[in-house]
Design a protein around this motif. Structure first.
Motif, PDB file in Angstrom:
ATOM      1  N   ILE A 244       0.843  -1.206   0.000  1.00  0.00           N
ATOM      2  CA  ILE A 244       0.000   0.000   0.000  1.00  0.00           C
ATOM      3  C   ILE A 244       0.876   1.254   0.000  1.00  0.00           C
ATOM      4  O   ILE A 244       0.606   2.215  -0.715  1.00  0.00           O
ATOM      5  CB  ILE A 244      -0.939   0.010   1.229  1.00  0.00           C
ATOM      6  CG1 ILE A 244      -1.892  -1.181   1.187  1.00  0.00           C
ATOM      7  CG2 ILE A 244      -1.710   1.324   1.311  1.00  0.00           C
ATOM      8  CD1 ILE A 244      -3.125  -1.003   0.364  1.00  0.00           C
ATOM      9  N   VAL A 245       1.945   1.225   0.807  1.00  0.00           N
ATOM     10  CA  VAL A 245       2.842   2.388   0.852  1.00  0.00           C
ATOM     11  C   VAL A 245       3.366   2.686  -0.545  1.00  0.00           C
ATOM     12  O   VAL A 245       3.404   3.838  -0.989  1.00  0.00           O
ATOM     13  CB  VAL A 245       4.011   2.151   1.829  1.00  0.00           C
ATOM     14  CG1 VAL A 245       5.067   3.222   1.658  1.00  0.00           C
ATOM     15  CG2 VAL A 245       3.520   2.136   3.253  1.00  0.00           C
ATOM     16  N   GLN A 246       3.740   1.628  -1.279  1.00  0.00           N
ATOM     17  CA  GLN A 246       4.275   1.837  -2.634  1.00  0.00           C
ATOM     18  C   GLN A 246       3.221   2.420  -3.566  1.00  0.00           C
ATOM     19  O   GLN A 246       3.503   3.325  -4.354  1.00  0.00           O
ATOM     20  CB  GLN A 246       4.806   0.518  -3.191  1.00  0.00           C
ATOM     21  CG  GLN A 246       6.180   0.192  -2.592  1.00  0.00           C
ATOM     22  CD  GLN A 246       6.605  -1.225  -2.836  1.00  0.00           C
ATOM     23  OE1 GLN A 246       6.271  -1.785  -3.867  1.00  0.00           O
ATOM     24  NE2 GLN A 246       7.328  -1.798  -1.898  1.00  0.00           N
ATOM     25  N   ILE A 247       1.985   1.893  -3.438  1.00  0.00           N
ATOM     26  CA  ILE A 247       0.901   2.409  -4.288  1.00  0.00           C
ATOM     27  C   ILE A 247       0.663   3.891  -4.006  1.00  0.00           C
ATOM     28  O   ILE A 247       0.568   4.713  -4.922  1.00  0.00           O
ATOM     29  CB  ILE A 247      -0.404   1.604  -4.027  1.00  0.00           C
ATOM     30  CG1 ILE A 247      -0.247   0.183  -4.555  1.00  0.00           C
ATOM     31  CG2 ILE A 247      -1.595   2.291  -4.687  1.00  0.00           C
ATOM     32  CD1 ILE A 247      -1.320  -0.763  -4.056  1.00  0.00           C
ATOM     33  N   VAL A 248       0.602   4.234  -2.696  1.00  0.00           N
ATOM     34  CA  VAL A 248       0.348   5.617  -2.310  1.00  0.00           C
ATOM     35  C   VAL A 248       1.477   6.515  -2.785  1.00  0.00           C
ATOM     36  O   VAL A 248       1.245   7.613  -3.317  1.00  0.00           O
ATOM     37  CB  VAL A 248       0.153   5.732  -0.780  1.00  0.00           C
ATOM     38  CG1 VAL A 248       0.122   7.189  -0.349  1.00  0.00           C
ATOM     39  CG2 VAL A 248      -1.121   5.027  -0.359  1.00  0.00           C
ATOM     40  N   ALA A 249       2.711   6.060  -2.627  1.00  0.00           N
ATOM     41  CA  ALA A 249       3.874   6.855  -3.036  1.00  0.00           C
ATOM     42  C   ALA A 249       3.812   7.148  -4.532  1.00  0.00           C
ATOM     43  O   ALA A 249       4.084   8.275  -4.966  1.00  0.00           O
ATOM     44  CB  ALA A 249       5.163   6.121  -2.686  1.00  0.00           C
TER      45      ALA A 249
END
Lengths: 484, 228
Positions: A325-330
């Motif tokens: 999720i962090v990667q998607i948000v970033a």
């Protein structure tokens, strides 16, 4: 529904137990008395039979007969007796007894005590052998064997026994009445702290939360837990009520302000004739205002959802991989980072499952990252690192931005709090982002902490419990959908 | 008239400021937090304060209290999103003059603002008169002996300010401070031209009123002996 009275139940219970005891006691006492009296009766019967034997005299005739000398014999008039010789001839009987009584008496043939009925009365009889020695001398005299039958009515025995126990029965009944009265009084008295407690609790309302349990209740072993739990319950209720009220007030303020902006913009436009360029510009501004209002509403609804949904129900259902999720948000926030000229370093490798809905993890990450971006100075950098230990997942977000003032730091998680109001107004924040983050993290049993140095940057640390590995497989489907 | 708006909602402050500028030609300054707002208000150049209650830095109520403690009598109009009775009472007791709850009507805000300015100058009537000269502050028109005097907006504002304080000497600096926003110093040279034009137009009415220049001290609006 019919209510049950504790006082009545207790009183009735105690009285019933006492009554049972009294009845048992009376029965045992009567039985014991009867037993004693029966034995005494038997001894008396035996004695009277012996005295009857003494009245048996040698008859002055050649046939070795005996007679009963009634002149010297003193027996109660209702008693009956018979004397029968060895040859079966009856030599004497009680003069006052009826024929049926005598017949019933003599019908019993074995020695010993026996009970029988005659003329409608109960009798106890004794049949015993007796030897009358006549002309006692050196040879021992002449022995004349006879059979003695003696009977006496037993009806008075029962009366006597009851008479003897009557005192105890009356005393028992009196004791019962007294206990009833004392119990009622005593229970009423000792339950008064409970009534007092109920009255105090009844006085509590949403406008008057004050509740002080009566001292008596606090010093009563059984009531103390009730009083304390009412107190704790009310305190919790009051706090959540206050929080809710505060939230409603703040929300109303924000919404009213938003509406005030829209309304004043429209009225300003209507003050005088405008050119079409002015109208176009105004519409652009109005659209932005509307967008801000929509964002505010959405954020308030998100916060309300996070804070109101029961934590256990939804938290245990879904498992989300934090790192993906962090990667998607970033990726999603990349344009914003370019706009602010901020560089991002992301250190995440393996899966980090947490028991939070994917949607909430997304909100958490984007709020924190967006904060970092907005507070960064151009050319600054943001670093996000993820790590895990056997129990927890740890996410650290550091920026090289302008930092948060020390006096603002304790308040940043409060709803509608803005450390730098004019600035967040411009950026569209309503002061709900961090409150939402805290809500999400708290709900899964995690923690969030912010440290900051003015001019150097801010460091946010989120710790969430590591989820069991079971449901992570489904996650990739979810994240794949989200990213597509 | 110069107005200070202390409101952290930038868009709202802008709208109110624009409305006052457009409608009354007022000079308007905006402050977006309590501390900046208070330091501006302290200068005392304002004819009206419009104050939001929930402000970062210092809240509206404490600003009102501090200003009133200092003896500042500037009219204060509060904008609040809360309309509980007790709250309003607290505000008025602290020294606020009026309040409006958000979302308010812009026209009402303008009218109330104008009324507060008028009251702040000790005038109840919307029509100011001096001798035969009358100024309608609602229609923003000036009549000299029932004859319309055609004034430019700035000339009108100069006359309006002077008519609030007839026969008193108003310094050039005071006039500048009350007619222009924080950039008033840029207008320093222009004002003399405006005053000169105003004087000419008043003279054309037949000397009903005249603007005297008192050297080194300022201007004074007075009625000539002859027309009294």
């Amino acid at each position: 529904m019919k209510t049950r009275s504790l006082t009545r139940t207790l009183t009735v219970g105690v009285l019933a137990a006492e009554l049972l005891c009294a009845a048992l006691f009376s029965v045992v006492a009567i039985a014991h008395e009867m037993h004693d009296r029966a034995r005494a009766f038997d001894v008396m019967l035996n004695g009277r039979a012996d005295s009857l034997l003494g009245a048996v005299q040698d008859a002055e005739d050649p046939d070795d007969n005996v007679v009963v000398d009634q002149t010297e014999l003193v027996v109660p008039p209702q008693d009956a007796y018979e004397v029968i010789m060895a040859n079966g001839r009856m030599v004497g009987h009680s003069p006052g007894s009826s024929a049926t009584l005598l017949a019933a008496l003599s019908s019993h043939t074995s020695f010993g005590y026996f009970n029988f009925m005659a003329d409608g009365r109960h009798y106890r009889g004794l049949r015993k052998p007796g030897i009358r020695v006549i002309d006692r001398d050196e040879n021992g005299g002449i022995r004349r064997p006879v059979t003695l039958l003696y009977a006496a009515p037993t009806s008075h025995l029962w009366h006597q026994a009851v008479e003897a126990v009557r005192f105890y029965i009356i005393a028992g009944v009196l004791l019962l009445l007294l206990t009833g009265v004392i119990m009622a009084w005593f229970l009423r008295r000792s339950l008064s702290p409970l009534r007092e407690l109920a009255e105090r609790a009844a006085r509590v309302s949403t406008s008057a939360w004050e509740f002080t349990p009566p001292d008596e209740a606090l010093h009563t072993h059984e009531l103390e837990p009730i009083a304390s739990s009412i107190q704790a319950l009310l305190l919790g209720l009051q706090q959540s009520f206050e929080r809710q009220r505060q939230f409603t007030g703040d929300a109303a303020h924000e919404l009213k302000t938003s509406i005030a902006v829209l309304k004043s913009s429209l009225q300003l436009l209507a003050l005088r004739e405008r050119t079409s360029t002015e109208y176009a510009l105004a519409i652009e501004g109005l659209l932005l205002d509307t967008q801000r209002m929509e964002d505010l509403t959405n954020r308030m609804l998100t916060l309300a959802r996070i804070e109101q949904a029961p934590p256990a129900a939804s938290a245990s259902l879904e498992t989300t991989d934090l790192s993906s999720i962090v990667q998607i948000v970033a990726e999603r926030l990349y344009p914003a980072m370019q706009l602010h000229r901020v560089a991002l370093t992301l250190a995440a490798s393996s899966q980090m499952p947490v028991t939070v809905a994917a949607e909430d993890v997304d909100v958490l990450c984007s709020n924190l990252l967006m904060n970092a971006i907005q507070h960064s100075t151009p050319g600054g950098s943001i670093s996000v690192s993820l790590s895990k230990d056997p129990a927890n997942v740890r996410m650290s977000i550091s920026d090289t931005g302008d930092g948060i003032a020390p006096d603002a730091l304790p308040h940043i998680f409060e709803r509608f709090y803005r450390a730098d109001a004019s600035r967040s107004r411009i950026s569209g924040g309503a002061g709900l982002g961090l409150a939402i983050c805290k809500g999400i993290v708290d709900r899964c049993g995690g923690s969030i902490a912010v440290t900051s140095v003015i001019g150097k940057g801010t460091h946010v640390e989120v710790i969430m419990p590591l989820a069991r590995q079971s449901k992570v497989a489904q996650l990739h489907v979810a994240t794949a959908e989200a990213s597509s | 008239m110069r107005i200070l708006i202390i409101e952290d909602e930038v868009r709202l402050a802008e709208n109110v400021a624009t409305a006052f500028r457009d409608r009354y030609g007022s000079a308007v300054d905006c402050a977006h937090d309590g501390l900046e707002g208070f330091s501006l208000a302290e200068s005392g150049h304002y004819d009206l304060l419009i104050l939001d209650l929930m402000l970062p830095g210092a809240d509206g109520l404490s600003i009102v209290t501090k200003l009133r403690t200092r003896g500042d009598a500037t009219p204060i109009l509060i904008l609040t999103a809360r309309d509980e009775r007790a709250h309003v009472i607290d505000l008025l007791n602290a020294g606020a003059d009026d309040y409006l709850t958000k979302p308010f009507d812009l026209g009402e805000l303008l009218a109330r603002g104008k009324a507060l300015i008028r009251r702040g100058k000790g005038v109840a009537n919307t029509v100011l008169t001096l001798g035969q000269l009358s100024l309608n502050s609602v229609e923003q028109t000036v009549h000299g002996d029932s004859q319309l005097v055609d004034l430019s907006p700035t000339e009108y504002r100069i006359l309006e300010y002077l008519m609030f304080r007839p026969r008193a000497i108003v310094s050039k600096r005071e006039l500048l401070e009350h007619l222009y926003d924080y950039r008033w110093e840029h207008h320093s040279n222009v004002i003399e031209a405006h005053v000169s034009n105003l004087r000419k137009k008043l003279r054309a009415t037949g000397e009903l009123a005249l603007v005297e220049t008192i050297r080194g001290r300022g201007y004074r609006l007075s009625v000539p002996e002859a027309s009294q």
